[in-house]
Enzyme design. Structure first.
Site, PDB file in Angstrom:
ATOM      1  N   ILE A  54      -3.417   7.311  -2.367  1.00  0.00           N
ATOM      2  CA  ILE A  54      -4.174   6.294  -3.091  1.00  0.00           C
ATOM      3  C   ILE A  54      -5.609   6.210  -2.575  1.00  0.00           C
ATOM      4  O   ILE A  54      -6.557   6.110  -3.356  1.00  0.00           O
ATOM      5  CB  ILE A  54      -3.481   4.920  -2.968  1.00  0.00           C
ATOM      6  CG1 ILE A  54      -2.100   4.963  -3.631  1.00  0.00           C
ATOM      7  CG2 ILE A  54      -4.337   3.833  -3.617  1.00  0.00           C
ATOM      8  CD1 ILE A  54      -1.303   3.686  -3.466  1.00  0.00           C
TER       9      ILE A  54
ATOM     10  N   ASP B 285      -9.508   6.015  14.063  1.00  0.00           N
ATOM     11  CA  ASP B 285      -8.179   5.420  13.958  1.00  0.00           C
ATOM     12  C   ASP B 285      -8.343   3.978  13.493  1.00  0.00           C
ATOM     13  O   ASP B 285      -8.586   3.067  14.296  1.00  0.00           O
ATOM     14  CB  ASP B 285      -7.473   5.483  15.309  1.00  0.00           C
ATOM     15  CG  ASP B 285      -6.043   4.949  15.231  1.00  0.00           C
ATOM     16  OD1 ASP B 285      -5.630   4.506  14.137  1.00  0.00           O
ATOM     17  OD2 ASP B 285      -5.347   4.962  16.267  1.00  0.00           O
TER      18      ASP B 285
ATOM     19  N   SER C 215      -2.161  -4.363  -0.844  1.00  0.00           N
ATOM     20  CA  SER C 215      -0.886  -4.962  -0.491  1.00  0.00           C
ATOM     21  C   SER C 215       0.225  -4.205  -1.213  1.00  0.00           C
ATOM     22  O   SER C 215       0.144  -2.995  -1.386  1.00  0.00           O
ATOM     23  CB  SER C 215      -0.895  -6.455  -0.857  1.00  0.00           C
ATOM     24  OG  SER C 215       0.342  -7.064  -0.518  1.00  0.00           O
TER      25      SER C 215
ATOM     26  N   SER D  75       3.466  -4.850  -4.433  1.00  0.00           N
ATOM     27  CA  SER D  75       4.127  -5.745  -5.383  1.00  0.00           C
ATOM     28  C   SER D  75       5.453  -6.272  -4.841  1.00  0.00           C
ATOM     29  O   SER D  75       6.034  -7.200  -5.413  1.00  0.00           O
ATOM     30  CB  SER D  75       4.373  -5.015  -6.714  1.00  0.00           C
ATOM     31  OG  SER D  75       3.153  -4.810  -7.393  1.00  0.00           O
TER      32      SER D  75
ATOM     33  N   TYR E 169       7.108  -4.643   6.918  1.00  0.00           N
ATOM     34  CA  TYR E 169       6.075  -4.186   5.987  1.00  0.00           C
ATOM     35  C   TYR E 169       5.685  -5.295   5.024  1.00  0.00           C
ATOM     36  O   TYR E 169       4.498  -5.618   4.857  1.00  0.00           O
ATOM     37  CB  TYR E 169       6.577  -2.961   5.223  1.00  0.00           C
ATOM     38  CG  TYR E 169       5.643  -2.487   4.142  1.00  0.00           C
ATOM     39  CD1 TYR E 169       4.380  -1.982   4.459  1.00  0.00           C
ATOM     40  CD2 TYR E 169       6.004  -2.542   2.799  1.00  0.00           C
ATOM     41  CE1 TYR E 169       3.513  -1.546   3.473  1.00  0.00           C
ATOM     42  CE2 TYR E 169       5.151  -2.104   1.799  1.00  0.00           C
ATOM     43  CZ  TYR E 169       3.903  -1.615   2.138  1.00  0.00           C
ATOM     44  OH  TYR E 169       3.042  -1.190   1.166  1.00  0.00           O
TER      45      TYR E 169
ATOM     46  N   LYS F 203       2.084  -7.506   4.738  1.00  0.00           N
ATOM     47  CA  LYS F 203       1.301  -7.516   3.497  1.00  0.00           C
ATOM     48  C   LYS F 203       1.187  -8.927   2.931  1.00  0.00           C
ATOM     49  O   LYS F 203       0.172  -9.285   2.312  1.00  0.00           O
ATOM     50  CB  LYS F 203       1.921  -6.570   2.468  1.00  0.00           C
ATOM     51  CG  LYS F 203       1.793  -5.099   2.833  1.00  0.00           C
ATOM     52  CD  LYS F 203       0.336  -4.696   3.021  1.00  0.00           C
ATOM     53  CE  LYS F 203       0.173  -3.211   3.279  1.00  0.00           C
ATOM     54  NZ  LYS F 203      -1.250  -2.810   3.433  1.00  0.00           N
TER      55      LYS F 203
ATOM     56  N   VAL G 199       4.401   3.989  -6.147  1.00  0.00           N
ATOM     57  CA  VAL G 199       3.396   5.007  -6.447  1.00  0.00           C
ATOM     58  C   VAL G 199       3.889   6.355  -5.921  1.00  0.00           C
ATOM     59  O   VAL G 199       4.453   6.450  -4.828  1.00  0.00           O
ATOM     60  CB  VAL G 199       2.032   4.663  -5.808  1.00  0.00           C
ATOM     61  CG1 VAL G 199       0.986   5.707  -6.175  1.00  0.00           C
ATOM     62  CG2 VAL G 199       1.571   3.278  -6.244  1.00  0.00           C
TER      63      VAL G 199
END
Length: 331
Positions: free
Chosen positions: A66, A145, A222, A224, A238, A242, A271
């Site tokens: 992305i 980094d 972030s 969905s 995770y 987010k 994705v």
């Protein structure tokens, strides 16, 4: 019929007021208004424009997936872009080469835009700084980094050294691990919040002091899953990290909005990236795709144009928002 002296005076002042917009005009007893135009500065951009010509964009984690698609899309809109990587130099260089080759071969004004020679305002002290060296390409590569505060600081400093300014900051880099509560240890938890929350927040803090104002754009990424009604138990750290980013977005929009910045978050659905496919059986991916109206998961190219729009002048009235970009997977 003759006009009174008073009417003539009002007419004269109205004409002079209009004339002062185009040249220095002075009358006895009236304040001189001087209008200046810096021919070397950036071209004026309409607030309804989606062009990013002469903007400088820094995208963390942009060597692939992305982030890489975002970098290419912003460059196609005329932005100068910083490709950031931590380990995969080959992928980062390939992205930069594709952008620079497109800029050389294209005949459009966007691709042939030149770096603006105007100054940037350094924080609150108003000091003027100029780039130490003029970049020769539309895209450059910087190793850093971005999961650490020091890495983010280096990335920002190098961007400013090369381009002399920053208009758009996109926090694309992130960590997505999969462990349920019984498997989570302190190191796993800290890694997610250091990478996904702490490092991006402090990079934004530093960047906010040097970004071009007004008009600066800050965009987080972030997921969905923070709004989904169905979740896997191994997404705890995770999704929690987010979720923190989404709340940070809301608060920073109120804070940095006073400086003319916008702060928004893109929340993609599934994705088609190596990170998403890693360890995910094909039948699971097919099941997810079946829940999307178009019966497919997104490609990175489906996400990037939305980010480019949020980065543009046309999006000036979108601030503090979490935009779900998931094709209807989560509604």
């Amino acid at each position: 019929m003759t006009s009174s002296p008073k009417a003539k005076s009002h007419f004269r002042k109205a004409v002079c007021s209009l004339a002062q917009k185009f040249h220095t005009h002075e009358h006895p007893g009236e304040k001189v208004v001087e209008w200046k135009f810096d021919a070397a500065g950036p071209l004026p951009t309409s607030i309804d424009s989606t062009s990013l010509r002469n903007k400088v964009a820094l995208i963390t984690g942009s060597s692939k997936s992305i982030g890489a698609s975002i970098a290419k899309t912003l460059a196609a809109q005329g932005a100068f872009v910083v490709i950031n990587y931590a380990k995969d130099s080959k992928s980062a260089e390939e992205v930069a080469q594709q952008i620079n080759y497109a800029a050389i071969t294209s005949t459009s004004d966007l691709a042939s835009a030149s770096l603006p020679s105007d100054h940037r305002e350094n924080g609150e002290n108003g000091q003027v700084e100029h780039p130490q060296s003029q970049p020769q390409h539309q895209a450059i590569v910087i190793k850093a980094d971005s999961s650490t505060i020091s890495g983010g600081q280096h990335l920002l400093q190098e961007t400013l050294r090369i381009f002399g300014r920053l208009d758009i900051l996109i926090l694309s880099a992130g960590l997505m691990g999969s462990k349920s509560l019984s498997e989570i240890d302190e190191a796993f938890f800290d890694a997610h919040f250091d990478f996904n929350v702490k490092a991006p927040l402090f990079l934004v803090k530093a960047a906010a002091e040097v970004m071009a104002r007004p008009g600066g754009r800050i965009i987080f990424l972030s997921t969905s899953l923070t709004a989904a009604s169905t979740l896997l138990p191994n997404a705890l750290c995770y999704v929690a990290s987010k979720g923190a980013i989404e709340q940070i977005t809301r608060v920073l929009a109120k804070d940095l909005g006073t400086r003319g910045f916008t702060v928004n978050t893109i929340a993609p659905g599934p994705v088609n990236t190596a990170l998403f496919r890693a360890g995910t059986p094909q039948h699971v991916i097919d099941n997810i795709a079946a829940q999307i109206p178009t019966h497919r998961i997104a490609e990175p190219e489906d996400i990037a144009p939305i980010v480019a729009f949020l980065a543009s002048p046309a999006a000036q009235w979108i601030n503090g928002q979490i935009l779900g970009v998931n094709g209807g997977y989560v509604v």
